[in-house]
Design an enzyme around this catalytic site. Structure first.
Site, PDB file in Angstrom:
ATOM      1  N   SER A 153       5.681   8.203   9.339  1.00  0.00           N
ATOM      2  CA  SER A 153       5.824   9.050  10.522  1.00  0.00           C
ATOM      3  C   SER A 153       5.856   8.220  11.805  1.00  0.00           C
ATOM      4  O   SER A 153       5.353   7.092  11.843  1.00  0.00           O
ATOM      5  CB  SER A 153       4.642  10.016  10.585  1.00  0.00           C
ATOM      6  OG  SER A 153       3.449   9.270  10.709  1.00  0.00           O
ATOM      7  N   GLU A 202      10.514   2.212   9.988  1.00  0.00           N
ATOM      8  CA  GLU A 202      11.482   3.277   9.704  1.00  0.00           C
ATOM      9  C   GLU A 202      10.727   4.597   9.762  1.00  0.00           C
ATOM     10  O   GLU A 202       9.806   4.820   8.984  1.00  0.00           O
ATOM     11  CB  GLU A 202      12.123   3.081   8.320  1.00  0.00           C
ATOM     12  CG  GLU A 202      13.177   1.999   8.267  1.00  0.00           C
ATOM     13  CD  GLU A 202      14.341   2.227   9.222  1.00  0.00           C
ATOM     14  OE1 GLU A 202      14.557   3.387   9.654  1.00  0.00           O
ATOM     15  OE2 GLU A 202      15.005   1.256   9.573  1.00  0.00           O
ATOM     16  N   LYS A 237       0.860  -1.187   0.000  1.00  0.00           N
ATOM     17  CA  LYS A 237       0.000   0.000   0.000  1.00  0.00           C
ATOM     18  C   LYS A 237       0.899   1.240   0.000  1.00  0.00           C
ATOM     19  O   LYS A 237       1.547   1.550   0.992  1.00  0.00           O
ATOM     20  CB  LYS A 237      -0.896   0.032   1.245  1.00  0.00           C
ATOM     21  CG  LYS A 237      -1.930   1.131   1.184  1.00  0.00           C
ATOM     22  CD  LYS A 237      -2.198   1.793   2.519  1.00  0.00           C
ATOM     23  CE  LYS A 237      -1.657   3.185   2.673  1.00  0.00           C
ATOM     24  NZ  LYS A 237      -1.957   4.189   1.686  1.00  0.00           N
ATOM     25  N   CYS A 273      13.795  11.627   5.093  1.00  0.00           N
ATOM     26  CA  CYS A 273      13.914  11.224   6.499  1.00  0.00           C
ATOM     27  C   CYS A 273      15.346  11.472   6.984  1.00  0.00           C
ATOM     28  O   CYS A 273      15.571  11.702   8.166  1.00  0.00           O
ATOM     29  CB  CYS A 273      13.547   9.767   6.667  1.00  0.00           C
ATOM     30  SG  CYS A 273      14.396   8.717   5.496  1.00  0.00           S
TER      31      CYS A 273
HETATM   32  P1  NAP Z   1       2.681   8.713   7.215  1.00  0.00           P
HETATM   33  O1  NAP Z   1       1.628   9.734   7.243  1.00  0.00           O
HETATM   34  O2  NAP Z   1       3.022   8.012   8.471  1.00  0.00           O
HETATM   35  O3  NAP Z   1       2.238   7.657   6.089  1.00  0.00           O
HETATM   36  C1  NAP Z   1       3.051   6.560   5.746  1.00  0.00           C
HETATM   37  C2  NAP Z   1       2.166   5.456   5.179  1.00  0.00           C
HETATM   38  O4  NAP Z   1       1.329   4.964   6.220  1.00  0.00           O
HETATM   39  C3  NAP Z   1       1.246   5.922   4.064  1.00  0.00           C
HETATM   40  O5  NAP Z   1       1.105   4.900   3.112  1.00  0.00           O
HETATM   41  C4  NAP Z   1      -0.065   6.147   4.815  1.00  0.00           C
HETATM   42  O6  NAP Z   1      -1.209   6.084   3.993  1.00  0.00           O
HETATM   43  C5  NAP Z   1      -0.026   4.997   5.778  1.00  0.00           C
HETATM   44  N1  NAP Z   1      -0.914   5.152   6.933  1.00  0.00           N
HETATM   45  C6  NAP Z   1      -1.471   6.279   7.422  1.00  0.00           C
HETATM   46  N2  NAP Z   1      -2.226   5.989   8.495  1.00  0.00           N
HETATM   47  C7  NAP Z   1      -2.149   4.643   8.695  1.00  0.00           C
HETATM   48  C8  NAP Z   1      -2.695   3.739   9.633  1.00  0.00           C
HETATM   49  N3  NAP Z   1      -3.490   4.142  10.618  1.00  0.00           N
HETATM   50  N4  NAP Z   1      -2.385   2.425   9.524  1.00  0.00           N
HETATM   51  C9  NAP Z   1      -1.576   1.983   8.562  1.00  0.00           C
HETATM   52  N5  NAP Z   1      -1.032   2.796   7.619  1.00  0.00           N
HETATM   53  C10 NAP Z   1      -1.309   4.112   7.694  1.00  0.00           C
HETATM   54  O7  NAP Z   1       4.060   9.295   6.656  1.00  0.00           O
HETATM   55  P2  NAP Z   1       4.279  10.187   5.357  1.00  0.00           P
HETATM   56  O8  NAP Z   1       3.741  11.536   5.632  1.00  0.00           O
HETATM   57  O9  NAP Z   1       3.818   9.459   4.143  1.00  0.00           O
HETATM   58  O10 NAP Z   1       5.879  10.232   5.260  1.00  0.00           O
HETATM   59  C11 NAP Z   1       6.653  11.143   5.951  1.00  0.00           C
HETATM   60  C12 NAP Z   1       7.280  10.510   7.166  1.00  0.00           C
HETATM   61  O11 NAP Z   1       7.998   9.348   6.768  1.00  0.00           O
HETATM   62  C13 NAP Z   1       8.306  11.388   7.851  1.00  0.00           C
HETATM   63  O12 NAP Z   1       8.139  11.320   9.251  1.00  0.00           O
HETATM   64  C14 NAP Z   1       9.634  10.774   7.450  1.00  0.00           C
HETATM   65  O13 NAP Z   1      10.702  11.008   8.342  1.00  0.00           O
HETATM   66  C15 NAP Z   1       9.280   9.345   7.378  1.00  0.00           C
HETATM   67  N6  NAP Z   1      10.221   8.599   6.549  1.00  0.00           N
HETATM   68  C16 NAP Z   1      11.113   7.772   7.168  1.00  0.00           C
HETATM   69  C17 NAP Z   1      12.035   7.076   6.419  1.00  0.00           C
HETATM   70  C18 NAP Z   1      13.009   6.146   7.087  1.00  0.00           C
HETATM   71  O14 NAP Z   1      13.528   5.263   6.403  1.00  0.00           O
HETATM   72  N7  NAP Z   1      13.289   6.291   8.368  1.00  0.00           N
HETATM   73  C19 NAP Z   1      12.066   7.205   5.035  1.00  0.00           C
HETATM   74  C20 NAP Z   1      11.150   8.063   4.442  1.00  0.00           C
HETATM   75  C21 NAP Z   1      10.221   8.754   5.210  1.00  0.00           C
HETATM   76  P3  NAP Z   1      -1.870   7.433   3.400  1.00  0.00           P
HETATM   77  O15 NAP Z   1      -0.842   8.030   2.531  1.00  0.00           O
HETATM   78  O16 NAP Z   1      -3.037   6.925   2.666  1.00  0.00           O
HETATM   79  O17 NAP Z   1      -2.206   8.286   4.578  1.00  0.00           O
END
Ligand code: NAP
Length: 485
Positions: free
Chosen positions: A229, A250, A175, A284
């Protein structure tokens, strides 16, 4: 009329059961709908997981080098489309075209690297204490794995989860993020055209809460790999922990670059600009804190601010653009909110700080690259992930103070140091609380063939990428074989 993209389940491109879609909008030009994607619901997820479970024994029965061949073929297909896929990514995510193409290339390299793992998948042969007993370990797939990915690396992250999962003999339900689902679809398309057996890969779009939660709850799912996140990751962990299945998270970062007084200041400023502002700070591993020794602080600030002011912000499809937009209205709002918070907390605005308006800027979510000086560790701008082009500068009295400041955040993803002092560099490598450490390089810019992951609140579970990635996607079996009776 925008193109309608479908889910990929059981080797077919299918509509979701509700037949509802949601738009994928270009953040640099909000008049453009990049495509319409399926608003899948629990029944769609259920079906995809069932399909993946049914396909898994057949996929696992293929010799691993043959599983790897599908990745090699898909890599060829992706390579032939690199320019187009780069444009797709810039249009859905906003990063500049060179950045997008480099990311597609990275996804191709990942497919090739893990294609090769089909012929490796090393395990151990260990001597027995007993006579005529031969002992070894072997790897077994876990079953069906659920992959949930963010928008900021919409091709590389799906690739670095799908490729090791598949070559390890698992089937996959992925997803991608709703803000940038097209780049992952392009990878799945290439696997489809490479002839991967039906059901090995399944791709669904839809809201995180709906699709994500149903996915991780499905009994066929034996492991979940999540990047995103901390908020979502931590909630997901609680959910998955109840089922005692394998999980890898991650998450966020607040990555520091330490600049010591012996550094070449022009070089250090380039490292900071690259780390903090490339990809609009939406990595990230982006640098969001610079810890600078007092002796060079004023001089470095002058050079850094001058370089930052020269950056060209705009639509990443245009040549010569250094920085694209924030990914959506909500991320732009977060960037501007943290800029206000930093001002109120008493940090000194050194450059930027505004949304860009007028002309093409009115059609997108553009913000200036922003630097704050005089930041202290208790400020929110020093502690919380903004995920935008906002850099906080902190003054260190000496090396020990720099280490204290660099380690003062709850995150521990990446960290860098700019210095020619070999002793200090080694002390930094030993003492810094981060999973990824770079020297005289930006905090971002890692390579696929090395393990990736953080420490503290940034990550949980086994490493991704490189030779360790397969450890997450396979289970070790230990064999004691006596060859006499
Ligand atoms: P996010 O809001 O946490 O979303 C990540 C994924 O989780 C998306 O596919 C999202 O779907 C899904 N999701 C949302 N709510 C969920 C739930 N309740 N249950 C299961 N899945 C759910 O993060 P983002 O805004 O896409 O990405 C930014 C964040 O990613 C930042 O904090 C960044 O630091 C982090 N990041 C970390 C790394 C690493 O390797 N450490 C790499 C890249 C990014 P939807 O899009 O449909 O909401």
């Amino acid at each position: 009329m925008p193109e309608v993209f479908r889910n990929y389940v059981a080797g077919q491109w299918v509509e979701c059961k509700s037949q509802k879609t949601f738009p994928n909008i270009n953040p640099a030009d909000t008049d453009e709908v990049v495509g319409l994607f399926q608003a899948s619901g629990p029944a769609d997820v259920q079906e995809a997981c069932d399909v993946a479970a049914k396909a898994q024994p057949g996929w696992a029965a293929l010799p691993a080098p043959r599983r790897g061949e599908y990745l090699f073929k898909a890599a060829e297909i992706l390579e032939s489309r690199l320019a187009k896929l780069g444009e797709d990514m810039t249009r859905e995510e906003g990063k500049t075209l060179p950045e997008a193409k480099a990311e597609v290339k990275r996804a191709i390299n990942i497919f090739r690297y893990f294609g090769g793992e089909g012929a490796r998948q090393f395990s151990y042969q260990i001597p027995s204490e007993r006579e005529n007993v031969f002992c070894y370990t072997m790897r077994k797939p876990l079953g069906v794995v659920g992959l949930i990915t963010p928008w900021n690396f919409p091709s590389a992250i799906p690739a670095w989860k799908m490729a090791p999962a598949l070559v390890g003999g698992n089937t996959v339900v992925i997803k991608p993020a709703s803000l940038a689902p097209l780049s992952a679809l392009r990878l799945v398309e290439a696997l489809h055209e490479a002839g991967i057996p039906a059901g090995a890969v399944n791709y669904l779009t839809g809201g995180g809460g709906t699709v994500g939660n149903t996915l991780v709850d499905h009994p066929a799912i034996r492991a979940v790999s999540f990047t995103g996140s901390c908020e979502v990751g931590n909630t997901l962990y609680d959910r998955v922990a109840r089922r005692k299945i394998r999980v890898q998270l991650e998450m966020g970062g607040k990555n520091p670059t330490v600049v010591l007084k012996d550094a070449d200041l022009n070089y250090a400023a380039d490292v900071l600009v690259n780390g903090a502002f490339f990809s609009t700070g939406q990595k990230c591993t982006a640098c969001s804190r610079a810890v600078i020794e007092r002796a060079i602080y004023e001089r470095l600030v002058e050079i850094l601010v001058a370089k930052t002011r020269k950056m060209k912000v705009g639509n990443g499809l245009e040549p010569g653009i250094d920085m694209g937009p924030a990914v959506d209205a909500s991320q732009l709002e977060t960037d501007l909110k943290y800029i206000e918070i930093a001002k109120q907390e008493g940090a000194k605005l050194l450059c930027g700080g505004n949304r860009l308006t007028g002309g093409i800027y009115d059609k997108g979510y553009f913000v200036e690259p922003t630097i704050f000086g005089n930041v202290t560790p208790e400020m929110r701008i020093a502690q919380e992930e903004v995920f935008g082009p906002v850099l906080a500068l902190m003054v260190a009295e000496d090396f020990d103070d720099a280490m204290r400041l660099a380690n003062s955040a709850r995150f521990g993803l990446s960290a860098s140091i700019v210095s020619r002092d070999l002793t200090r560099v080694h002390q930094f490598i030993n003492g810094i609380q981060a999973g990824l450490i770079t020297v005289n390089l930006p905090t971002a810019g890692v390579e696929y063939q090395l393990p990736f992951g953080g420490t503290k609140e940034s990550s949980f579970g086994m490493r991704e990428q490189g030779p360790l990635a397969l450890d997450f996607y396979t289970e070790t079996r230990t064999v004691y074989l006596k060859y006499t009776q």
